[in-house]
Scaffold this active site. Sequence first.
Site, PDB file in Angstrom:
ATOM      1  N   TYR A  11       0.823  -1.223   0.000  1.00  0.00           N
ATOM      2  CA  TYR A  11       0.000   0.000   0.000  1.00  0.00           C
ATOM      3  C   TYR A  11       0.858   1.275   0.000  1.00  0.00           C
ATOM      4  CZ  TYR A  11      -3.284   3.434   2.032  1.00  0.00           C
ATOM      5  OH  TYR A  11      -4.045   4.546   2.307  1.00  0.00           O
ATOM      6  N   ASN A  32       7.743  -9.999  -1.902  1.00  0.00           N
ATOM      7  CA  ASN A  32       7.407 -11.426  -2.028  1.00  0.00           C
ATOM      8  C   ASN A  32       5.901 -11.638  -2.195  1.00  0.00           C
ATOM      9  OD1 ASN A  32       6.416 -10.927   0.500  1.00  0.00           O
ATOM     10  ND2 ASN A  32       7.563 -12.555   1.540  1.00  0.00           N
ATOM     11  N   ASN A  35       1.604  -9.873   0.987  1.00  0.00           N
ATOM     12  CA  ASN A  35       0.390  -9.093   1.260  1.00  0.00           C
ATOM     13  C   ASN A  35       0.106  -8.124   0.113  1.00  0.00           C
ATOM     14  OD1 ASN A  35      -1.822  -8.471   2.937  1.00  0.00           O
ATOM     15  ND2 ASN A  35      -0.803  -6.623   3.682  1.00  0.00           N
ATOM     16  N   ASP A  58      11.919 -13.057  -1.055  1.00  0.00           N
ATOM     17  CA  ASP A  58      11.854 -12.720   0.368  1.00  0.00           C
ATOM     18  C   ASP A  58      13.095 -11.949   0.797  1.00  0.00           C
ATOM     19  OD1 ASP A  58      11.980 -13.131   3.340  1.00  0.00           O
ATOM     20  OD2 ASP A  58      10.145 -14.253   2.883  1.00  0.00           O
ATOM     21  N   SER A 124       6.308   3.382  13.205  1.00  0.00           N
ATOM     22  CA  SER A 124       4.875   3.585  13.428  1.00  0.00           C
ATOM     23  C   SER A 124       4.641   4.359  14.718  1.00  0.00           C
ATOM     24  CB  SER A 124       4.215   2.210  13.538  1.00  0.00           C
ATOM     25  OG  SER A 124       2.932   2.318  14.081  1.00  0.00           O
ATOM     26  N   TYR A 148       4.006  -6.893  17.039  1.00  0.00           N
ATOM     27  CA  TYR A 148       4.204  -5.990  15.898  1.00  0.00           C
ATOM     28  C   TYR A 148       4.878  -4.698  16.371  1.00  0.00           C
ATOM     29  CZ  TYR A 148       3.173  -2.364  12.502  1.00  0.00           C
ATOM     30  OH  TYR A 148       3.296  -1.306  11.633  1.00  0.00           O
ATOM     31  N   LYS A 152       8.876  -2.807  15.685  1.00  0.00           N
ATOM     32  CA  LYS A 152       9.204  -1.422  15.283  1.00  0.00           C
ATOM     33  C   LYS A 152      10.163  -0.796  16.298  1.00  0.00           C
ATOM     34  CE  LYS A 152       6.659  -1.456  11.596  1.00  0.00           C
ATOM     35  NZ  LYS A 152       7.315  -1.637  10.300  1.00  0.00           N
ATOM     36  N   PHE A 177       1.560   7.982  11.276  1.00  0.00           N
ATOM     37  CA  PHE A 177       0.312   7.936  12.042  1.00  0.00           C
ATOM     38  C   PHE A 177      -0.662   7.062  11.241  1.00  0.00           C
ATOM     39  CE2 PHE A 177       0.992  10.053  16.051  1.00  0.00           C
ATOM     40  CZ  PHE A 177       2.362  10.268  15.903  1.00  0.00           C
ATOM     41  N   ASN A 178      -1.859   7.489  10.923  1.00  0.00           N
ATOM     42  CA  ASN A 178      -2.803   6.538  10.290  1.00  0.00           C
ATOM     43  C   ASN A 178      -2.982   6.824   8.800  1.00  0.00           C
ATOM     44  OD1 ASN A 178      -3.275   6.467  13.235  1.00  0.00           O
ATOM     45  ND2 ASN A 178      -4.873   5.022  12.692  1.00  0.00           N
ATOM     46  N   ASN A 198      -8.304  -2.425  10.256  1.00  0.00           N
ATOM     47  CA  ASN A 198      -8.261  -0.963  10.331  1.00  0.00           C
ATOM     48  C   ASN A 198      -9.560  -0.356   9.842  1.00  0.00           C
ATOM     49  OD1 ASN A 198      -5.030  -1.626   9.430  1.00  0.00           O
ATOM     50  ND2 ASN A 198      -5.472  -0.554  11.320  1.00  0.00           N
TER      51      ASN A 198
HETATM   52  P1  NAD Z   1       1.563  -3.685   3.030  1.00  0.00           P
HETATM   53  O1  NAD Z   1       1.335  -5.007   3.668  1.00  0.00           O
HETATM   54  O2  NAD Z   1       0.572  -3.183   2.053  1.00  0.00           O
HETATM   55  O3  NAD Z   1       3.007  -3.656   2.337  1.00  0.00           O
HETATM   56  C1  NAD Z   1       4.109  -4.388   2.826  1.00  0.00           C
HETATM   57  C2  NAD Z   1       4.719  -5.126   1.644  1.00  0.00           C
HETATM   58  O4  NAD Z   1       5.850  -5.863   2.100  1.00  0.00           O
HETATM   59  C3  NAD Z   1       3.759  -6.118   0.996  1.00  0.00           C
HETATM   60  O5  NAD Z   1       3.712  -5.906  -0.392  1.00  0.00           O
HETATM   61  C4  NAD Z   1       4.352  -7.496   1.336  1.00  0.00           C
HETATM   62  O6  NAD Z   1       4.096  -8.437   0.323  1.00  0.00           O
HETATM   63  C5  NAD Z   1       5.832  -7.152   1.483  1.00  0.00           C
HETATM   64  N1  NAD Z   1       6.594  -8.060   2.351  1.00  0.00           N
HETATM   65  C6  NAD Z   1       6.283  -8.447   3.623  1.00  0.00           C
HETATM   66  N2  NAD Z   1       7.227  -9.283   4.090  1.00  0.00           N
HETATM   67  C7  NAD Z   1       8.163  -9.411   3.104  1.00  0.00           C
HETATM   68  C8  NAD Z   1       9.367 -10.150   2.992  1.00  0.00           C
HETATM   69  N3  NAD Z   1       9.813 -10.943   3.967  1.00  0.00           N
HETATM   70  N4  NAD Z   1      10.092 -10.042   1.852  1.00  0.00           N
HETATM   71  C9  NAD Z   1       9.658  -9.264   0.830  1.00  0.00           C
HETATM   72  N5  NAD Z   1       8.501  -8.549   0.877  1.00  0.00           N
HETATM   73  C10 NAD Z   1       7.768  -8.631   2.007  1.00  0.00           C
HETATM   74  O7  NAD Z   1       1.760  -2.634   4.221  1.00  0.00           O
HETATM   75  P2  NAD Z   1       1.810  -1.040   4.193  1.00  0.00           P
HETATM   76  O8  NAD Z   1       0.573  -0.524   4.814  1.00  0.00           O
HETATM   77  O9  NAD Z   1       2.198  -0.573   2.851  1.00  0.00           O
HETATM   78  O10 NAD Z   1       2.983  -0.814   5.246  1.00  0.00           O
HETATM   79  C11 NAD Z   1       4.341  -0.640   4.837  1.00  0.00           C
HETATM   80  C12 NAD Z   1       5.202  -0.506   6.082  1.00  0.00           C
HETATM   81  O11 NAD Z   1       4.723   0.580   6.874  1.00  0.00           O
HETATM   82  C13 NAD Z   1       5.165  -1.743   6.991  1.00  0.00           C
HETATM   83  O12 NAD Z   1       6.483  -1.929   7.509  1.00  0.00           O
HETATM   84  C14 NAD Z   1       4.216  -1.331   8.096  1.00  0.00           C
HETATM   85  O13 NAD Z   1       4.496  -1.981   9.301  1.00  0.00           O
HETATM   86  C15 NAD Z   1       4.490   0.158   8.199  1.00  0.00           C
HETATM   87  N6  NAD Z   1       3.350   0.920   8.778  1.00  0.00           N
HETATM   88  C16 NAD Z   1       2.116   0.813   8.189  1.00  0.00           C
HETATM   89  C17 NAD Z   1       1.035   1.509   8.750  1.00  0.00           C
HETATM   90  C18 NAD Z   1      -0.341   1.399   8.152  1.00  0.00           C
HETATM   91  O14 NAD Z   1      -1.309   1.733   8.845  1.00  0.00           O
HETATM   92  N7  NAD Z   1      -0.502   0.955   6.911  1.00  0.00           N
HETATM   93  C19 NAD Z   1       1.224   2.308   9.894  1.00  0.00           C
HETATM   94  C20 NAD Z   1       2.499   2.407  10.435  1.00  0.00           C
HETATM   95  C21 NAD Z   1       3.567   1.704   9.859  1.00  0.00           C
HETATM   96  N1  UFG Z   2     -12.226   1.456  14.792  1.00  0.00           N
HETATM   97  C1  UFG Z   2     -13.575   1.218  14.871  1.00  0.00           C
HETATM   98  N2  UFG Z   2     -14.086   0.158  14.174  1.00  0.00           N
HETATM   99  C2  UFG Z   2     -13.321  -0.661  13.395  1.00  0.00           C
HETATM  100  C3  UFG Z   2     -11.926  -0.414  13.326  1.00  0.00           C
HETATM  101  C4  UFG Z   2     -11.412   0.656  14.046  1.00  0.00           C
HETATM  102  O1  UFG Z   2     -14.302   1.922  15.570  1.00  0.00           O
HETATM  103  O2  UFG Z   2     -13.846  -1.606  12.786  1.00  0.00           O
HETATM  104  C5  UFG Z   2     -11.679   2.616  15.523  1.00  0.00           C
HETATM  105  C6  UFG Z   2     -10.592   2.258  16.521  1.00  0.00           C
HETATM  106  O3  UFG Z   2     -11.172   1.925  17.763  1.00  0.00           O
HETATM  107  C7  UFG Z   2      -9.766   3.538  16.553  1.00  0.00           C
HETATM  108  C8  UFG Z   2      -9.871   4.069  15.112  1.00  0.00           C
HETATM  109  O4  UFG Z   2     -11.034   3.448  14.565  1.00  0.00           O
HETATM  110  O5  UFG Z   2     -10.351   4.485  17.401  1.00  0.00           O
HETATM  111  C9  UFG Z   2      -8.674   3.722  14.250  1.00  0.00           C
HETATM  112  O6  UFG Z   2      -8.448   2.315  14.302  1.00  0.00           O
HETATM  113  P1  UFG Z   2      -7.446   1.578  13.277  1.00  0.00           P
HETATM  114  O7  UFG Z   2      -7.476   0.135  13.597  1.00  0.00           O
HETATM  115  O8  UFG Z   2      -7.741   1.988  11.889  1.00  0.00           O
HETATM  116  O9  UFG Z   2      -6.027   2.231  13.647  1.00  0.00           O
HETATM  117  P2  UFG Z   2      -5.193   2.235  15.006  1.00  0.00           P
HETATM  118  O10 UFG Z   2      -4.887   3.659  15.326  1.00  0.00           O
HETATM  119  O11 UFG Z   2      -5.829   1.426  16.056  1.00  0.00           O
HETATM  120  O12 UFG Z   2      -3.850   1.475  14.575  1.00  0.00           O
HETATM  121  C10 UFG Z   2      -3.189   1.726  13.348  1.00  0.00           C
HETATM  122  C11 UFG Z   2      -2.402   0.498  12.948  1.00  0.00           C
HETATM  123  C12 UFG Z   2      -1.298   0.249  13.937  1.00  0.00           C
HETATM  124  C13 UFG Z   2      -0.456   1.477  14.029  1.00  0.00           C
HETATM  125  C14 UFG Z   2      -1.289   2.681  14.395  1.00  0.00           C
HETATM  126  C15 UFG Z   2      -0.469   3.924  14.394  1.00  0.00           C
HETATM  127  O13 UFG Z   2      -3.246  -0.646  12.922  1.00  0.00           O
HETATM  128  O14 UFG Z   2      -0.475  -0.795  13.502  1.00  0.00           O
HETATM  129  O15 UFG Z   2      -2.347   2.831  13.462  1.00  0.00           O
HETATM  130  O16 UFG Z   2       0.174   4.055  13.160  1.00  0.00           O
HETATM  131  F1  UFG Z   2       0.481   1.292  14.969  1.00  0.00           F
END
Ligand code: NAD
Ligand code: UFG
Length: 331
Positions: A11, A32, A35, A58, A124, A148, A152, A177-178, A198
Amino acid sequence: MSVLVTGGAGYIGSHTAVQLLGCGEDIIILDNFSNSSPEMLDGIRQISNKTFKFYEGDMRDGALLDRVFSENDIEAVIHFAGLKAVGESIQKPLEYYDNNINGTLCILETMKKHNCKIMIFSSSATVYGNDNPIPFTEDMKTSAINPYGWTKVFIEHILEGVCEADKDFSAVLLRYFNPIGAHKSGIIGEKPNGIPNNIMPYIMKVASGEYDHLNVFGNDYDTVDGTGVRDYIHVVDLADGHLAALAYARKHKGAETVNLGTGKGTSVLELVAAYEKASGKKVPYVFAPRRQGDIAACYADVSKAKKLLGWQAKYDIDDMCADNARWALKE
Ligand code: NAD
Ligand code: UFG
């Protein structure tokens, strides 16, 4: 010189790849598809009208990494690859520690061997844990409440250690953040597998009629309307934050930690209202108990990002919902 984007089919990685290509950077993606899918790579090519090298595999495969670094002149790594589902990390801690931490160590080892000294890392806001006051500033103590989150926290320490040992290494640890929203073309966006954890992917499925309602986790928090408040940031703003971090890392050595958020909080009910307005669809909801591990409110102090990187978010919650709806509700 090229920039290696690990997890570039995901993403945030795919949106960052588009922005990098748009600025004339030469990129290589490693993923890989654990996801994600090849469709995302087609989307990147379609939007940018550019080509790039892709390696499927990977990040823990040392021989593959060695090949990637031998076949290309890699200046920097933007490291997104990782597993990110909080609940799954509680069920499968070893898988999360192995994939995220061991994977990062493999990349760092290969970077060392090939003299590559810049890493931009996806951290994160989860590292702020549950008992820091808001808004969160980068100097606050870090902790975690699930595997998780610990991956980080540990990787941040690993990168600080690498910079301490090698004074020529640059690491920017970006605490997201989000992230929500999608590219304005409607070609790429978030496509989670299975039932989303999420809120935004869940809202999308309610708006499209796949689910009949959203469960709002808690309506008795000490917030504007009792529902949880978060700092939602447009994924394209977030992507641009990586370009700013890369520019910074090219000029500075050492480790820096930077929040990427908007600095503004939005409640669940405010987000639902914004999505309904942007999409023209109803998002029915019911109040449900608080979700374990959730905090009432979380938003960033964004002054360091502005000062250090010269970056700040441009898009507001209406833009995020409109772009998301264009992606999610397309035929
Ligand atoms: P995502 O799952 O969409 O993207 C991660 C990608 O990494 C995927 O395409 C997956 O196939 C690939 N991947 C995972 N393990 C691998 C491996 N061992 N080798 C090669 N490829 C691998 O996730 P995203 O939302 O794009 O998040 C990207 C990064 O940002 C992650 O590290 C995640 O923890 C971090 N992050 C995401 C959020 C969020 O809310 N989306 C918030 C904070 C931090
Ligand atoms: N929420 C709902 N209903 C749902 C899902 C979420 O009410 O079905 C609420 C949660 O209670 C929260 C808000 O929506 O108040 C946001 O929830 P998310 O699950 O979308 O996001 P979080 O802030 O809980 O967590 C996300 C990622 C974490 C990351 C964090 C900060 O899942 O990995 O943002 O980046 F650490």
